[in-house]
Structure formats: C-alpha cells, structure tokens
Design a protein around this motif. Sequence first.
Motif, mmCIF file in Angstrom:
data_model
loop_
_atom_site.group_PDB
_atom_site.id
_atom_site.type_symbol
_atom_site.label_atom_id
_atom_site.label_comp_id
_atom_site.label_asym_id
_atom_site.label_seq_id
_atom_site.Cartn_x
_atom_site.Cartn_y
_atom_site.Cartn_z
ATOM 1 N N LYS A 187 0.851 -1.180 0.000
ATOM 2 C CA LYS A 187 0.000 0.000 0.000
ATOM 3 C C LYS A 187 0.890 1.235 0.000
ATOM 4 C CE LYS A 187 -3.853 2.045 2.589
ATOM 5 N NZ LYS A 187 -4.766 1.850 3.745
ATOM 6 N N PRO A 188 0.578 2.255 -0.810
ATOM 7 C CA PRO A 188 1.428 3.450 -0.874
ATOM 8 C C PRO A 188 1.622 4.103 0.490
ATOM 9 C CG PRO A 188 -0.148 3.448 -2.677
ATOM 10 C CD PRO A 188 -0.533 2.311 -1.775
ATOM 11 N N ASN A 189 2.820 4.617 0.691
ATOM 12 C CA ASN A 189 3.189 5.391 1.885
ATOM 13 C C ASN A 189 3.207 4.574 3.170
ATOM 14 O OD1 ASN A 189 3.285 7.806 0.273
ATOM 15 N ND2 ASN A 189 1.044 7.876 0.396
ATOM 16 N N THR A 190 3.297 3.263 3.042
ATOM 17 C CA THR A 190 3.392 2.430 4.237
ATOM 18 C C THR A 190 4.130 1.147 3.895
ATOM 19 O OG1 THR A 190 2.149 1.310 5.987
ATOM 20 C CG2 THR A 190 1.188 1.288 3.798
ATOM 21 N N ASN A 191 4.656 0.492 4.919
ATOM 22 C CA ASN A 191 5.254 -0.824 4.715
ATOM 23 C C ASN A 191 4.549 -1.878 5.561
ATOM 24 O OD1 ASN A 191 6.095 -0.097 7.243
ATOM 25 N ND2 ASN A 191 8.295 -0.265 6.843
ATOM 26 N N GLU A 228 -4.020 -10.792 -13.031
ATOM 27 C CA GLU A 228 -2.932 -10.393 -13.926
ATOM 28 C C GLU A 228 -2.170 -9.194 -13.361
ATOM 29 O OE1 GLU A 228 -0.533 -10.802 -17.297
ATOM 30 O OE2 GLU A 228 -2.144 -12.107 -16.590
ATOM 31 N N LYS A 229 -2.895 -8.148 -12.930
ATOM 32 C CA LYS A 229 -2.248 -6.948 -12.401
ATOM 33 C C LYS A 229 -3.079 -6.367 -11.267
ATOM 34 C CE LYS A 229 0.115 -5.724 -16.692
ATOM 35 N NZ LYS A 229 0.257 -4.755 -17.800
ATOM 36 N N LEU A 230 -2.371 -5.804 -10.275
ATOM 37 C CA LEU A 230 -3.006 -5.126 -9.153
ATOM 38 C C LEU A 230 -2.433 -3.719 -9.031
ATOM 39 C CD1 LEU A 230 -2.914 -7.922 -6.401
ATOM 40 C CD2 LEU A 230 -4.897 -7.206 -7.747
ATOM 41 N N THR A 231 -3.294 -2.757 -8.701
ATOM 42 C CA THR A 231 -2.862 -1.374 -8.502
ATOM 43 C C THR A 231 -3.673 -0.755 -7.374
ATOM 44 O OG1 THR A 231 -2.429 -1.148 -10.881
ATOM 45 C CG2 THR A 231 -2.505 0.873 -9.587
ATOM 46 N N LEU A 238 -8.610 -0.885 -4.514
ATOM 47 C CA LEU A 238 -7.618 -1.675 -5.236
ATOM 48 C C LEU A 238 -8.180 -2.052 -6.594
ATOM 49 C CD1 LEU A 238 -4.815 -3.162 -4.830
ATOM 50 C CD2 LEU A 238 -6.178 -5.188 -4.269
ATOM 51 N N GLY A 239 -7.411 -1.783 -7.648
ATOM 52 C CA GLY A 239 -7.809 -2.155 -8.994
ATOM 53 C C GLY A 239 -7.175 -3.474 -9.398
ATOM 54 N N CYS A 240 -7.943 -4.307 -10.090
ATOM 55 C CA CYS A 240 -7.462 -5.611 -10.539
ATOM 56 C C CYS A 240 -7.771 -5.786 -12.019
ATOM 57 C CB CYS A 240 -8.127 -6.731 -9.730
ATOM 58 S SG CYS A 240 -7.791 -8.401 -10.351
ATOM 59 N N VAL A 241 -6.762 -6.204 -12.788
ATOM 60 C CA VAL A 241 -6.945 -6.640 -14.171
ATOM 61 C C VAL A 241 -6.784 -8.152 -14.177
ATOM 62 C CG1 VAL A 241 -6.138 -6.475 -16.552
ATOM 63 C CG2 VAL A 241 -5.985 -4.479 -15.046
ATOM 64 N N THR A 242 -7.766 -8.861 -14.718
ATOM 65 C CA THR A 242 -7.700 -10.315 -14.734
ATOM 66 C C THR A 242 -7.003 -10.810 -16.000
ATOM 67 O OG1 THR A 242 -9.776 -10.724 -15.912
ATOM 68 C CG2 THR A 242 -9.914 -10.320 -13.531
ATOM 69 N N GLN A 243 -6.719 -12.093 -16.011
ATOM 70 C CA GLN A 243 -6.040 -12.691 -17.158
ATOM 71 C C GLN A 243 -6.881 -12.599 -18.426
ATOM 72 O OE1 GLN A 243 -5.021 -17.048 -17.142
ATOM 73 N NE2 GLN A 243 -2.948 -16.262 -16.846
ATOM 74 N N ASN A 282 -3.362 -1.583 -18.134
ATOM 75 C CA ASN A 282 -3.439 -1.473 -16.676
ATOM 76 C C ASN A 282 -4.507 -0.456 -16.290
ATOM 77 O OD1 ASN A 282 -2.830 -2.106 -14.035
ATOM 78 N ND2 ASN A 282 -0.650 -1.649 -14.209
ATOM 79 N N MET A 283 -4.779 -0.408 -15.001
ATOM 80 C CA MET A 283 -5.671 0.580 -14.399
ATOM 81 C C MET A 283 -4.859 1.297 -13.324
ATOM 82 S SD MET A 283 -9.422 -0.094 -12.631
ATOM 83 C CE MET A 283 -8.950 -1.794 -12.378
ATOM 84 N N PHE A 284 -4.964 2.643 -13.246
ATOM 85 C CA PHE A 284 -4.070 3.381 -12.358
ATOM 86 C C PHE A 284 -4.628 4.779 -12.085
ATOM 87 C CE2 PHE A 284 -2.800 3.600 -16.784
ATOM 88 C CZ PHE A 284 -2.740 4.957 -17.041
ATOM 89 N N PRO A 285 -4.168 5.440 -11.005
ATOM 90 C CA PRO A 285 -4.551 6.837 -10.766
ATOM 91 C C PRO A 285 -3.998 7.713 -11.880
ATOM 92 C CG PRO A 285 -3.650 5.840 -8.771
ATOM 93 C CD PRO A 285 -3.362 4.889 -9.893
ATOM 94 N N GLY A 286 -4.878 8.452 -12.548
ATOM 95 C CA GLY A 286 -4.484 9.256 -13.694
ATOM 96 C C GLY A 286 -4.594 10.743 -13.423
ATOM 97 N N PRO A 287 -4.724 11.530 -14.474
ATOM 98 C CA PRO A 287 -4.797 12.986 -14.319
ATOM 99 C C PRO A 287 -6.138 13.435 -13.744
ATOM 100 C CG PRO A 287 -5.104 12.378 -16.614
ATOM 101 C CD PRO A 287 -4.759 11.110 -15.881
ATOM 102 N N ASP A 288 -6.152 14.658 -13.214
ATOM 103 C CA ASP A 288 -7.384 15.290 -12.715
ATOM 104 C C ASP A 288 -8.058 14.471 -11.621
ATOM 105 O OD1 ASP A 288 -6.956 17.247 -14.672
ATOM 106 O OD2 ASP A 288 -8.109 16.110 -16.153
ATOM 107 N N ASN A 289 -7.246 13.746 -10.832
ATOM 108 C CA ASN A 289 -7.761 12.954 -9.704
ATOM 109 C C ASN A 289 -8.748 11.875 -10.134
ATOM 110 O OD1 ASN A 289 -6.325 14.449 -7.682
ATOM 111 N ND2 ASN A 289 -7.831 16.096 -7.920
ATOM 112 N N ASN A 290 -8.661 11.455 -11.386
ATOM 113 C CA ASN A 290 -9.481 10.349 -11.875
ATOM 114 C C ASN A 290 -8.626 9.101 -12.039
ATOM 115 O OD1 ASN A 290 -11.973 11.701 -12.134
ATOM 116 N ND2 ASN A 290 -11.353 12.585 -14.089
#
Length: 379
Positions: A187-191, A228-231, A238-243, A282-290
């Motif tokens: 998770k961002p900003n933590t361990n 397949e991918k986690l973000t 949490l975003g997930c892309v499946t196979q 992938n799926m990820f935090p993009g511009p304009d807080n979207n």
Amino acid sequence: MTDIIENLELDRDIIPSEEIEEQFSKKYHLLTETSVTLKTTYVDTMSVSRALKIGVSLQDNTLEVYELNSSSLQHVSRLQGHDKKITEISFHPKQESLLFSTGLDGYIKLWDLRMNGECVQEFKEDADSPIRPYECMDVSDKGNVFCTGSQLVKDESYIVFWDPRTTKPLGAYWESHTEDIIQVKFKPNTNTVLTSGATDGLINIFNLLEHEEDSALLYSLNVGNSVEKLTWLNDDQLGCVTQSDDLQIWNTATGDMIKEYSRDKVARSIKRSRDDDCYVVNMFPGPDNNNWVLAGSHGGNGNTLRSLSIADKRLSPSTDFVNNKQIVRCCHFDTHNNLLITAGESGLISVWSEEQSRERDVAHVHKNDKLHAHRHRPY
C-alpha cells in the motif's frame, strides 16, 4: 454459418473518426520515443523513478535504463546477469540510482547505476531451499523492506520478505495462495499493508504488523479469474486486471467489490468492434484525480491505444494516443509531471505529454527531483 462469418470480421472503430476525435477530448502528444534495441524484441516490464529514470526488461534477460531529459531519452546503462526471464524490476524509492530486478532464476539483484550498472547485491534463499522462480516483487515506499512472490514449487507458493541491507530473507508466507503468485503490491506510503494476487483467483490483503500469517490475513477476495495486475487506486480501493482482461475495483477496508467491467464493456468504451481483440494494459490513478484504464486492440496494425476515465463507476472516453506504434505491455503515469510512459512489443519506449502542458519545463522538475534524491544515504 452466420456466426462464423461474424467472427471473421476485423476489429474496427464503431464510430466515425470525427466522433473519436470529439469523444476522446483529452489530448496527449508524443513527447519523445526511442527504440531500446535494433534487434526484434519486446519490453516485458518497466519501472520509472521519481527523477524520471526509466528501466525496462527485455526478452533476452537484459535490462536497459534511460533518463528523460527535457524532451529526449538518454541511454544510461545496460545491465545483464539473469539466466532466465526477468519478471519484475523496481527502482529504490529513496535512492534512485539503485534498481532491483528479479526473475525465474530465483535471484533478486540490486544494481547501482553510479557504478556503471554493476550488480552490488544478490538476494537468494538458503542453499537447502528449492529454487523458487519469482513472478513478481515490490519495494515499500519507505524503502526498508521489499517482497517477492513465487511460482508454485512442491505444492507451495511463497511471499518472501527481505531487508535491502542483508541478503537473507526476513520471513515468508506460504499458506494463503495455492497457485503462482503473480502480483505483490505494498500500500502506498506504508510498509505495513500488502496485497497479493495469484492464478488461484484470490486477492489477499495482509496486515504486516501481525507476526503470524493467519492473523495477518485481513481479507481473501475471490476474483473468479486469474489475477494479472493489481494497482492501489487510493487508500481503500484496489484495482485488478484479470487474465481475461476484465476489470474489478475492490474496497480493501470492507472486502467488498465496488464495480466490475467486462472485457466487452472495455472494448465498447474504447469504441472498438471486437472484444476478442481488446487488451487492457493497466488501471491506475491518472490525471485530474481520476482513475484511468489504458487499453488497446490487437486488431489491424495493433496501434490502437486509448484511455478511459472512471467517474461515478462509469467508463468514459478520455484520450486517443494517435501516434502509438505498438501493442503496449506496460505503462507508468507520472502524476508530478503529467506524463504517460508506455513500452511494448515493438521495443519502443514512448513518452506522452498533455498538449495543454507541452511547454512545461520537464527538465526543471527533473532537476529538483534529482536534488531531492541526493539527500538520502544509499544502503
């Protein structure tokens, strides 16, 4: 017979080009682009540092590192030392001259770009342990711990934890997944919070403050498909892309699925006719807080690449990357500079900049980031 004929139809846009231009209204232009090799190859994985160093792994088990200076990509180093496929690379978040890599040879290597790309540390499990081919790794934002996820070996797949300052593992989890572990993400900003995803169709959320694996497991989420991918999209999503290129968004605080988007839905949203040809990068935090979804099509020349924004649980057209020249396998969005970096099957690294900010002095920001990075001591 009609179904067979329909299935032979080539993938195409489902609306006229004028409407594509109008609906995909957020414009990004190709700032710069480079080919990583003259050989026929493709990029498998990519990592981008805060100071805009770009590392990529290639089919021949080597790494290439570039640096974005203003509007050009400068080659920094070529790294080689893995005997099998490199599955993940990651820059150290506090010391950007350090680059981690791992792969199917069971090694994690730490490279120092200040020393002509020399491998300065090798991490490996005990000699009496079986070789575990690693499918993934991640470094916490604090930089004091990283972890790897392994393939299934002797009926067990491992999440192994490491301290960058020592070559021996700190510990491991091996009871929560039953097949190959494909993704591990702090998770961002933590361990202290980690998520993992595997081909067993499970996403697991761990609280690393707990000492025992059973106690650490907060949620085990059933995706119903291979991960397949986690973000991490934000603190609780949490975003997930499946196979099979479906999308899911999960609430990690409650363990509930927020929304699911089928591959067919993604294909229709990027305005293409065949969902079989649609792929999700992938799926990820993009511009304009979207949050963004980056997707393309294998159809035609394979150059279709478009982004969708997720707002109010709906997929909406955002950007058509009209100068894309390849099927894209990996991407990184730099929120600080509003840049999208893509790499893929033609061996190209492409840097995209929003048109309204194309005059922005990337070099100035880049210089400030490097000065900030120099404040940290290396391990």
